[in-house]
Design a protein around this motif. Structure first.
Motif, PDB file in Angstrom:
ATOM      1  N   VAL A 175       0.812  -1.218   0.000  1.00 55.02           N
ATOM      2  CA  VAL A 175       0.000   0.000   0.000  1.00 55.02           C
ATOM      3  C   VAL A 175       0.847   1.270   0.000  1.00 55.02           C
ATOM      4  O   VAL A 175       0.548   2.216  -0.730  1.00 55.02           O
ATOM      5  CB  VAL A 175      -0.960  -0.007   1.213  1.00 55.02           C
ATOM      6  CG1 VAL A 175      -1.709   1.284   1.329  1.00 55.02           C
ATOM      7  CG2 VAL A 175      -1.915  -1.184   1.115  1.00 55.02           C
ATOM      8  N   LEU A 176       1.850   1.315   0.808  1.00 54.96           N
ATOM      9  CA  LEU A 176       2.621   2.550   0.992  1.00 54.96           C
ATOM     10  C   LEU A 176       3.652   2.742  -0.121  1.00 54.96           C
ATOM     11  O   LEU A 176       4.145   1.767  -0.700  1.00 54.96           O
ATOM     12  CB  LEU A 176       3.287   2.545   2.366  1.00 54.96           C
ATOM     13  CG  LEU A 176       2.286   2.517   3.539  1.00 54.96           C
ATOM     14  CD1 LEU A 176       3.012   2.341   4.841  1.00 54.96           C
ATOM     15  CD2 LEU A 176       1.452   3.785   3.559  1.00 54.96           C
ATOM     16  N   PRO A 177       3.999   3.987  -0.414  1.00 53.37           N
ATOM     17  CA  PRO A 177       4.849   4.253  -1.578  1.00 53.37           C
ATOM     18  C   PRO A 177       6.327   3.882  -1.411  1.00 53.37           C
ATOM     19  O   PRO A 177       7.003   3.641  -2.394  1.00 53.37           O
ATOM     20  CB  PRO A 177       4.698   5.764  -1.782  1.00 53.37           C
ATOM     21  CG  PRO A 177       4.309   6.301  -0.454  1.00 53.37           C
ATOM     22  CD  PRO A 177       3.514   5.216   0.216  1.00 53.37           C
ATOM     23  N   ASN A 178       6.850   3.838  -0.189  1.00 47.58           N
ATOM     24  CA  ASN A 178       8.277   3.606   0.015  1.00 47.58           C
ATOM     25  C   ASN A 178       8.562   2.104   0.110  1.00 47.58           C
ATOM     26  O   ASN A 178       8.867   1.569   1.165  1.00 47.58           O
ATOM     27  CB  ASN A 178       8.732   4.337   1.281  1.00 47.58           C
ATOM     28  CG  ASN A 178      10.228   4.461   1.352  1.00 47.58           C
ATOM     29  OD1 ASN A 178      10.936   3.923   0.504  1.00 47.58           O
ATOM     30  ND2 ASN A 178      10.718   5.147   2.359  1.00 47.58           N
ATOM     31  N   LYS A 179       8.486   1.408  -1.023  1.00 45.37           N
ATOM     32  CA  LYS A 179       8.667  -0.044  -1.049  1.00 45.37           C
ATOM     33  C   LYS A 179      10.084  -0.467  -0.667  1.00 45.37           C
ATOM     34  O   LYS A 179      10.279  -1.505  -0.069  1.00 45.37           O
ATOM     35  CB  LYS A 179       8.301  -0.587  -2.415  1.00 45.37           C
ATOM     36  CG  LYS A 179       6.830  -0.451  -2.722  1.00 45.37           C
ATOM     37  CD  LYS A 179       6.456  -1.265  -3.912  1.00 45.37           C
ATOM     38  CE  LYS A 179       5.031  -1.069  -4.332  1.00 45.37           C
ATOM     39  NZ  LYS A 179       4.063  -0.862  -3.308  1.00 45.37           N
ATOM     40  N   HIS A 180      11.059   0.351  -0.993  1.00 39.45           N
ATOM     41  CA  HIS A 180      12.462   0.074  -0.688  1.00 39.45           C
ATOM     42  C   HIS A 180      12.645  -0.146   0.813  1.00 39.45           C
ATOM     43  O   HIS A 180      13.252  -1.132   1.245  1.00 39.45           O
ATOM     44  CB  HIS A 180      13.309   1.252  -1.187  1.00 39.45           C
ATOM     45  CG  HIS A 180      14.746   1.187  -0.834  1.00 39.45           C
ATOM     46  ND1 HIS A 180      15.613   0.353  -1.476  1.00 39.45           N
ATOM     47  CD2 HIS A 180      15.474   1.862   0.088  1.00 39.45           C
ATOM     48  CE1 HIS A 180      16.820   0.514  -0.965  1.00 39.45           C
ATOM     49  NE2 HIS A 180      16.765   1.426  -0.013  1.00 39.45           N
TER      50      HIS A 180
END
Length: 119
Positions: A28-33
């Motif tokens: 869901v969240l944008p910071n997959k890294h």
């Protein structure tokens, strides 16, 4: 010993809930890294918690039976953490997220101890 088993089961359930929350965060969240590193660290932390609980149980049983002492698997847990670092570096995951995830079992253990041993 049933008190120890119920405590260990509770801690494993909490860790699985945390893993599920982090996995949802990956999707869901944008910071997959960061969250992929956190997921890897939390997964290895769960494995280390399971290994520590298993070895502690075996240590208690062997001390009860024969009085002999065995180790609690420190080298295996350190090797799992080192393998996780290699995977995180190889696939360019967040090392900070990995380290935070790797340490999640310890607050779970402390919070469980405080919560269920209060008077």
């Amino acid at each position: 010993m049933s008190n120890y088993r119920s405590m260990a089961n509770r801690q494993r359930k909490w860790m699985l809930i945390i893993i599920a929350i982090v996995a949802i965060g990956v999707g869901v969240l944008p910071n997959k890294h960061f969250f992929l590193g956190l997921l890897l660290g939390t997964g290895i932390s769960f494995y280390n918690l399971w290994l520590l609980q298993r070895k502690t149980n075996l240590l208690g049983e062997s001390a009860e039976r024969s009085g002999k002492r065995k180790g609690i698997g420190t080298i295996s847990r350190l090797a799992a953490a080192a393998l996780g670092v290699l995977v995180a570096i190889r696939y360019d995951l967040s090392i900070v997220g990995f380290i935070i995830g790797l340490m999640t079992a310890y607050p779970v253990i402390m919070i469980d101890f405080i919560w269920f041993n209060r008077k």
